[in-house]
Motif scaffolding. Structure first.
Motif, PDB file in Angstrom:
ATOM      1  N   CYS A  42      -3.054   1.848  -3.950  1.00 45.30           N
ATOM      2  CA  CYS A  42      -2.877   3.265  -3.627  1.00 45.30           C
ATOM      3  C   CYS A  42      -4.055   3.766  -2.807  1.00 45.30           C
ATOM      4  O   CYS A  42      -5.210   3.429  -3.091  1.00 45.30           O
ATOM      5  N   PHE A  78      -4.734  10.421  -7.965  1.00 47.46           N
ATOM      6  CA  PHE A  78      -5.402   9.134  -7.729  1.00 47.46           C
ATOM      7  C   PHE A  78      -6.309   8.777  -8.898  1.00 47.46           C
ATOM      8  O   PHE A  78      -6.353   7.632  -9.343  1.00 47.46           O
ATOM      9  N   ARG A  82       0.826  -1.197   0.000  1.00 47.38           N
ATOM     10  CA  ARG A  82       0.000   0.000   0.000  1.00 47.38           C
ATOM     11  C   ARG A  82       0.865   1.253   0.000  1.00 47.38           C
ATOM     12  O   ARG A  82       1.780   1.377   0.805  1.00 47.38           O
ATOM     13  N   ALA A  83       0.559   2.170  -0.892  1.00 48.73           N
ATOM     14  CA  ALA A  83       1.205   3.475  -0.902  1.00 48.73           C
ATOM     15  C   ALA A  83       0.151   4.526  -0.601  1.00 48.73           C
ATOM     16  O   ALA A  83      -0.900   4.559  -1.248  1.00 48.73           O
ATOM     17  N   THR A  97      -0.225   2.184   5.673  1.00 49.49           N
ATOM     18  CA  THR A  97       0.445   2.064   4.379  1.00 49.49           C
ATOM     19  C   THR A  97       1.903   1.637   4.547  1.00 49.49           C
ATOM     20  O   THR A  97       2.479   1.728   5.632  1.00 49.49           O
ATOM     21  N   ILE A 127      -1.152   8.353  -0.537  1.00 41.84           N
ATOM     22  CA  ILE A 127      -0.951   9.645  -1.184  1.00 41.84           C
ATOM     23  C   ILE A 127      -1.353  10.725  -0.192  1.00 41.84           C
ATOM     24  O   ILE A 127      -2.521  10.827   0.193  1.00 41.84           O
ATOM     25  N   VAL A 173       8.063   4.062  -6.754  1.00 38.43           N
ATOM     26  CA  VAL A 173       7.501   3.432  -5.554  1.00 38.43           C
ATOM     27  C   VAL A 173       8.174   2.078  -5.323  1.00 38.43           C
ATOM     28  O   VAL A 173       8.557   1.734  -4.199  1.00 38.43           O
ATOM     29  N   ASP A 187      -5.803   7.229  -1.375  1.00 34.15           N
ATOM     30  CA  ASP A 187      -5.897   8.691  -1.445  1.00 34.15           C
ATOM     31  C   ASP A 187      -6.392   9.189  -0.090  1.00 34.15           C
ATOM     32  O   ASP A 187      -7.555   9.013   0.275  1.00 34.15           O
TER      33      ASP A 187
END
Length: 365
Positions: free
Chosen positions: A70, A19, A4-5, A97, A7, A275, A72
């Protein structure tokens, strides 16, 4: 492997526009603070041209790319660590994340409101990172109080843990990120248990707007890159608005638009690769008539652990791995040709899987 990243950034810096471009999810991206309340989550395929080349040889029923999740997360503001702007809720989302993509606005526009009145990238970064550090400081101080109490009993490990927590406290007081510290094995384990925000991998996304050639944008970008270098972080500069427009086009139209802009590829491809880089990730492939698939692993893991990414039974019953490099697999026309040329080799438990390996695991459960 689920990754998981998150933002993050101030309100109105382009997070939701980014996103939308990544996921084509149509998330509202209105021009006012706190447009995003609950986090939006999207699964992003990782662009990798090697998949298509493998498929041309194998002719599989389907092609499955690696993915990154991802998230947001709503805009943070000064005071978020004390609950301002629903800050506690948003910080909790970041905590879940693996990496932080910090969106920094590096363009000016009368039509896009800035929460502070006007853009100032380094000031914006300072607001976000101060709040992350303050949130971590609160966590560390609570745990430190318990550790000091336990250390008074004469417990050696409790004293060592308290000393370690004091190091974390000092680092955070100085505005640093705890991931910058050199840690021993026990310290790394204690750090993982804390789930701190400033231990996460960090990537700055410089949102350069559509007028990326103006002097002010270049100045801001230079300042951000200089700052990121001190942090040991990467910077990827893209226009989230242009990327959002590109993402809405059909492949032929997209290629024509990129050609007009002088782009070799969408900026989002560079972002996703970055990433991967900050997380220390690599890709290996499986290729057969049913599917050609990319699998994500952490750099430096051995064959049985890589097998576990496919299924835990593969690790439990691991016997060996048949491996060809991507280059050899393509050069010799697939598995049969690579084997005939002696380029398909058998590797055991100690083998460290390399980026681009095409792998067939042998196992028995």
């Amino acid at each position: 492997m689920s990754l998981r990243a998150g933002i993050v950034g101030l309100p109105n810096v382009g997070k939701s526009t980014l996103f939308n471009a990544l996921t084509r999810a149509g998330v509202p991206a209105a021009n006012y603070p706190f447009c995003t309340i609950d986090p939006n989550v999207g699964v992003i395929p990782v662009p990798d041209p090697r998949l298509e080349k493998l498929a041309e040889l194998v002719h599989p029923e389907r092609i499955i790319p690696a993915t990154v999740e991802c998230v947001d997360i709503a805009g943070l503001v000064a005071g978020a660590s004390k609950g301002e702007g629903l800050g506690n809720q948003f910080l909790a989302h970041i905590r879940e994340t693996d990496a932080i993509i910090e969106v920094v606005r590096c363009f000016d526009s009368d039509s896009v409101i800035h929460v502070s009145g006007h853009p100032d990238p380094l000031s914006d970064v300072a607001v976000i990172e101060t709040e992350l550090a303050l949130a971590d400081l609160g966590t560390v101080e609570r745990v430190l109080a318990q550790a000091v109490s336990q250390a008074r009993s004469g417990n050696k490990e409790a004293r060592e843990r308290a000393d370690f927590l004091e190091r974390l406290q000092k680092k955070l007081d100085e505005g640093g990120w705890v991931r910058e510290l050199s840690l021993g094995e026990h310290e790394a384990m204690w750090l993982r248990e804390l789930h701190l925000l400033t231990q996460k991998s960090l990537l700055y996304l410089a949102n350069i707007g559509e007028g990326s050639n103006d002097f002010q944008t270049k100045t801001w970008l230079d300042e951000l890159e200089s700052y990121a270098q001190k942090r040991g972080a990467l910077v990827v500069a893209i226009s989230t608005q242009i990327e959002s427009e590109l993402a809405e086009l059909e492949p032929l139209e997209q290629r024509e638009f990129m050609q007009a802009l002088g782009y070799e590829e969408p900026g989002l491809n560079r972002l996703i690769r970055a990433v991967y880089q900050v997380l220390g990730l690599e890709t290996f492939f499986t290729a057969g008539p049913k599917e050609v698939r990319a699998w994500t692993i952490r750099r430096g893991i051995q064959a049985p652990q890589a097998a576990a990414v496919i299924h835990t039974d593969f690790e439990r019953g691991f016997i060996a791995a048949e491996i060809a490099s991507f280059e050899d697999f393509i050069a010799y026309g697939g598995e049969a040709g690579a084997r005939a040329a002696g380029k398909m080799r058998l590797e055991g438990r100690e083998y460290v899987v390399q980026d681009g390996d095409v792998v067939h695991f042998r196992f028995n459960v």
